[in-house]
Scaffold this motif. Sequence first.
Motif, PDB file in Angstrom:
ATOM      1  N   GLU A  50       2.503  10.016   8.805  1.00 27.81           N
ATOM      2  CA  GLU A  50       0.972   9.888   9.240  1.00 27.81           C
ATOM      3  C   GLU A  50       0.296   8.882   8.381  1.00 27.81           C
ATOM      4  N   GLN A  74      -9.265  -0.833   9.320  1.00 30.90           N
ATOM      5  CA  GLN A  74      -8.908  -1.197   7.962  1.00 30.90           C
ATOM      6  C   GLN A  74      -9.135  -3.057   8.125  1.00 30.90           C
ATOM      7  N   THR A  90       0.825  -1.159   0.126  1.00 34.15           N
ATOM      8  CA  THR A  90      -0.023  -0.310  -0.091  1.00 34.15           C
ATOM      9  C   THR A  90       0.861   1.199   0.003  1.00 34.15           C
TER      10      THR A  90
HETATM   11  P1  AMP Z   1       5.216   2.414   3.697  1.00 35.39           P
HETATM   12  O1  AMP Z   1       5.928   2.248   2.473  1.00 35.39           O
HETATM   13  O2  AMP Z   1       4.301   1.154   3.906  1.00 35.39           O
HETATM   14  O3  AMP Z   1       5.994   2.855   5.113  1.00 35.39           O
HETATM   15  O4  AMP Z   1       4.090   3.559   3.490  1.00 35.39           O
HETATM   16  C1  AMP Z   1       4.425   4.953   3.315  1.00 35.39           C
HETATM   17  C2  AMP Z   1       3.254   5.835   3.764  1.00 35.39           C
HETATM   18  O5  AMP Z   1       2.124   5.603   3.136  1.00 35.39           O
HETATM   19  C3  AMP Z   1       2.829   5.614   5.150  1.00 35.39           C
HETATM   20  O6  AMP Z   1       3.578   6.381   6.272  1.00 35.39           O
HETATM   21  C4  AMP Z   1       1.380   6.203   5.014  1.00 35.39           C
HETATM   22  O7  AMP Z   1       1.295   7.643   4.923  1.00 35.39           O
HETATM   23  C5  AMP Z   1       0.726   5.728   3.828  1.00 35.39           C
HETATM   24  N1  AMP Z   1       0.247   4.255   3.951  1.00 35.39           N
HETATM   25  C6  AMP Z   1       0.768   3.176   3.482  1.00 35.39           C
HETATM   26  N2  AMP Z   1      -0.086   2.152   3.666  1.00 35.39           N
HETATM   27  C7  AMP Z   1      -1.069   2.733   4.462  1.00 35.39           C
HETATM   28  C8  AMP Z   1      -2.152   2.137   5.176  1.00 35.39           C
HETATM   29  N3  AMP Z   1      -2.711   0.928   5.194  1.00 35.39           N
HETATM   30  N4  AMP Z   1      -3.057   3.006   5.694  1.00 35.39           N
HETATM   31  C9  AMP Z   1      -2.838   4.405   5.861  1.00 35.39           C
HETATM   32  N5  AMP Z   1      -1.644   5.012   5.317  1.00 35.39           N
HETATM   33  C10 AMP Z   1      -0.836   4.101   4.398  1.00 35.39           C
END
Ligand code: AMP
Length: 222
Positions: free
Chosen positions: A60, A95, A34
Amino acid sequence: MITLKIVLIGPPGAGKGTYASRLTSTLGVPHISTGDIVREEIKAQTKLGKMIKTYSDKGELIPDEIMIKLLAEKLRKPDCKNGFILDGFPRTIKQAEVFDRISKINLVINLNVPDYIIIQRLSNRLVCRRCGTIYNKLTLKPKRDNVCDKCDGELYQRKDDNPKVIQDRLNIYRKKTEPLIEYYKKKNLLKNVRCDDLKIPPEEIVEKIKTVINQFQKPSKP
Ligand code: AMP
């Protein structure tokens, strides 16, 4: 054929992306991150992308409804019909509850990683701008400085991989995401994999994860 719907859960920098991208070819199901979906939307500079950038830059979480909608679109694609490895989702109980109504998770793998490893990893992480391959200045170096081994793309440091934002992301993980461990334990879906040594090569952890998945796939004795 049984579908394989796996969730990798663990703090930012636990290695979810690194392991998932290596598992995807052996398991024959796609790696859905995601975080990548969010970064693609930001890169495309859509109205939504501009809005969610304000959350992502600060580490965030973006609002649940938006994240679920973006993910559901991705999961409708034909390559997800036999399953997927989810990385970075769910991140909140809300979620997980909504997702339970959309799809049925088979297995949740919790990567147990202490904070000092997370901080080391994230502050040394490099990502390929072109293909997304993840490197680490200490433990997983590219052959040439700042150049991707796979596609010759330029390597960069993510904006949210700086000490202040890393600490904020860890705090958010402990508060909002960690309760999911209990949530999935109660549903009998949770398996733990320990990764508490920075020097363990990723291949070794991938093997541990594969063992857990193989156990799950074995038909149970009558
Ligand atoms: P990551 O690469 O998984 O560290 O995600 C990078 C950013 O994307 C996070 O810091 C959030 O801002 C957003 N993000 C990714 N996955 C989610 C999720 N399941 N729910 C909310 N925000 C997300």
